[in-house]
Design a protein around this motif. Structure first.
Motif: not given
Lengths: 448, 219
Positions: A325-328, A363-364, A374-376
């Motif tokens: 999981f890469y979140e901003m 998941v980004i 949201l990118e999966v």
């Protein structure tokens, strides 16, 4: 409820009455003016005549005789009756038509109006070599005449109100007939008949309304058509799990050994689970269709994504899928939290379900100026270019999803929700990544 | 008796092939139209069960293609589409029968049996060479006044032999006929089933032709 009929009728009749009243007032004023002028000139003429007779040093007998009929009048009430008084040079009242009225000699000359005993008097005074002649009349006497004259005029004026009112009533009724016709035409329809209303029979003024109704009917027809298609599709799609259940039960009934029975029961349970999921998804779709934009609040996307990922960790671990999981931080969107959860859950669920064992699911989340994304990224078989649009269609089960027991509704639901949130969804592939990338973007809600 | 099942739904496919195997049929199961078409070209089947809603090629196209290749194998369509137009289209494309999902398995079984009977030129539900009589509904074998119930594979073997009495079946032919894909065939499986049948019918009724295979007497 407002009735156009009654409103038109009342307002037109009120306007008519006010108009009539104004005309009456104007006529009254104008005739009063004319009559005043007429009597003024009468008074002036009279004074002139008296003056010439007075010239003979005394008021003629004939003048006296003229006035005799008024000798006993204490007031002047008739329009042709004037008070004539003559004074000589030494200020002696030498003649009066009405001895009972003690109207004094006025100081002014020529025409003027004075108050005497609470009444207005019109007075004309001329002076000649022998003395003063004062001709006067109370305004009241004139008004009586003006009023009787006006009465004759007012009656026809008032009579026109009911007459014209009746005509208005007829005209209003007639011009509203098309509305009646339309309402009857609508009334007589059944709920299923959505043909357009006839534009030819309606007057120009109602045509915009009819046009709007017709376009509403078209939209309604499309919506009903969509709904009908959905219902028939749904009924069809329920057949597959039902057929499976029927078979599973038949197989169970024919089991000969305990071992077979246990296996059959387990398959049957899976079959029931699948049917339940399909029904739940159908309900979600139906609800999304009817409750658009309910309870929109500002949501932080990562707070929704994280728990969904947590829910899928076991499932991923079982397939040796590496989940990341890469979140901003602080990504705010506006929408319905429950619906957004459905989107995230479906995408992550699909990613874990279809990714090949040992692959990677990322998941980004990030934002741009205008949108939150949201990118999966999954590790599944690549979806063919030709299939990329169709996978969002209801009940479409892709070739690459073969072997799964999906209903073909998940991505259709996702697309519905995303579009209801003014968002956009697409699937693409990246050259540096083996699987598919599902990219959902929502409008950025920066100001919180 | 080998049946080709073309069905994309894993649950239906699994239950159906399980059921058919239990009933003594050999089943090859394909989950899409392309592999189904390949299977048809590769092997001869007694019957094809065809789902119309396949993910890649429509079932109707599979059907049209196999009919254009002059394959006369009976085809039973299994589908969720129940509109009259759909049925007519299916039958016009060359299907022999049409079954709408969901269906009861007994109906499927009866239709399968009827289609197989018709395709082999039999009129009734019984197969016989005058000596041995096989009831294909009850799967009971009648021989010299005695009745025997049969295991699924025994039934499949005797069915093959009685279908055209007098015809010699090689071991390989029988194997191919009674086993589907992904089924482990032990080297002496056919001999074992023949042995089981001979225990019931005696050694004389199933004749071994050396170097060729097995047959029953022609009536």
């Amino acid at each position: 409820m407002k009735s156009i009929h009654r409103y038109l009728l009342l307002s037109l009749i009120a306007a008519l009455s006010i108009g009539t009243l104004l005309v009456a007032l104007f006529l009254y004023g104008k005739s009063a003016e004319e009559i005043n002028e007429l009597y003024d000139s009468n008074m002036k003429e009279l004074a002139g005549v008296i003056g010439t007779r007075f010239n003979a040093s005394r008021v003629s007998e004939s003048a006296n005789a003229d006035a005799n009929s008024h000798l006993h009048h204490a007031a002047i009430l008739e329009e042709e009756e004037f008070l004539i008084q003559v004074w000589n040079k030494s200020g002696e009242l030498i003649y009066t038509t009405h001895p009972l009225i003690e109207f004094p000699l006025q100081a002014k000359r020529n025409f003027f109006t004075v108050n005497y005993q609470h009444k207005k008097w019109r007075v004309f005074i001329i002076e000649n070599a022998h003395g003063l002649i004062q001709v006067s009349q109370p305004q009241e006497a004139r008004h009586i005449y003006i009023w009787s004259l006006a009465k004759g005029l007012l009656l026809p004026l008032l009579l026109q109100i009911p007459l014209i009112g009746f005509l208005i009533w007829m005209a209003v009724g007639h011009s509203l007939k098309p509305l009646d016709r339309i309402s009857k035409a609508i009334q007589s329809r059944s709920a299923s008949s959505l043909e357009h209303l006839d534009l030819d029979i309606t007057p120009k003024e109602i045509q915009p309304v009819i046009n709007e109704i017709n376009s509403l009917l078209t939209r309604l027809e499309n919506a009903i058509e969509l709904q009908r298609n959905f219902t028939s599709n749904a009924a069809h799609e329920l057949r597959t799990p039902l057929a499976a259940l029927q078979l599973q039960i038949d197989v169970l009934a024919r089991c000969k050994t305990e071992q077979e029975r246990v296996a059959a029961i387990s398959t049957l349970q899976k079959g029931i689970g699948r049917a339940s999921t399909l029904v739940a998804q159908l309900l979600t779709l139906a609800r999304l269709g009817s409750e658009q934009s309910i309870q929109q609040t500002v949501i932080e996307l990562n707070q929704i994504v994280k728990p969904v990922i947590e829910d899928h960790l076991d499932q991923a671990a079982a397939k040796h899928i590496d989940m990341g999981f890469y979140e901003m931080p602080s990504l705010y969107i506006k929408g319905n939290a429950e619906a957004i959860v459905i989107v995230v859950r479906n995408l992550i669920d699909n990613a874990v379900r279809y990714s090949v064992p040992g692959s990677k699911v990322d998941v980004i989340t990030y934002s741009t100026d205008s949108s939150v994304v949201l990118e999966v990224q999954d590790g599944a078989e690549r979806i063919a270019e030709a299939e990329r649009q169709r996978i969002f269609d209801r009940f479409y089960r892709g070739y690459s999803s073969h072997g799964s027991t999906g209903s073909g509704l998940g991505l259709a639901i996702v697309k519905d929700v995303v579009e209801q949130h003014q968002g956009h969804i697409q699937v693409r592939s990246r050259p540096d990544f083996p699987g598919n990338v599902f990219e959902v973007s929502f409008p950025n809600q920066v100001d919180v | 008796m080998k049946i080709l099942l073309i069905e994309d739904d894993p649950m239906i496919g699994e239950s159906l092939s399980q059921f058919l195997k239990n009933e003594g049929y050999a089943v090859n199961w394909c989950q899409n139209g392309a592999s189904g078409s390949q299977a048809i070209e590769a092997e001869a089947y007694a019957l094809i069960l065809l789902d119309l809603g396949l993910p890649d090629i429509s079932g109707l196209d599979v059907l049209k293609k196999l009919r254009s290749m002059k394959v006369i194998t009976p085809v039973l369509i299994l589908t969720a589409r129940d509109a009259i137009d759909d049925r007519v289209a299916g039958l016009n494309a060359g299907a022999d029968d049409y079954l709408v999902k969901p269906f009861a398995i007994v109906e499927l079984e009866a239709r399968v049996r009827a289609l197989l009977r018709r395709s082999t030129g039999h009129t009734g539900s019984e197969l016989s060479n005058g000596e041995i009589l096989l009831d294909t509904v009850t799967k009971v074998l009648h021989f010299q006044g005695q009745s025997f119930t049969l295991a699924a594979r025994e039934y499949a073997v005797i069915y093959a032999l009685l279908e055209t009495p007098g015809k010699v079946w090689s071991r390989a032919q029988l194997e191919e006929r009674i086993y589907g894909w992904q089924e482990e065939v032990e080297s002496n499986a056919v001999e074992f089933h023949i042995h089981q049948l001979r225990k019931k019918l005696g050694t004389e009724s199933i004749i071994n032709i050396r170097g060729m295979g097995y047959r029953v007497k022609k009536s």
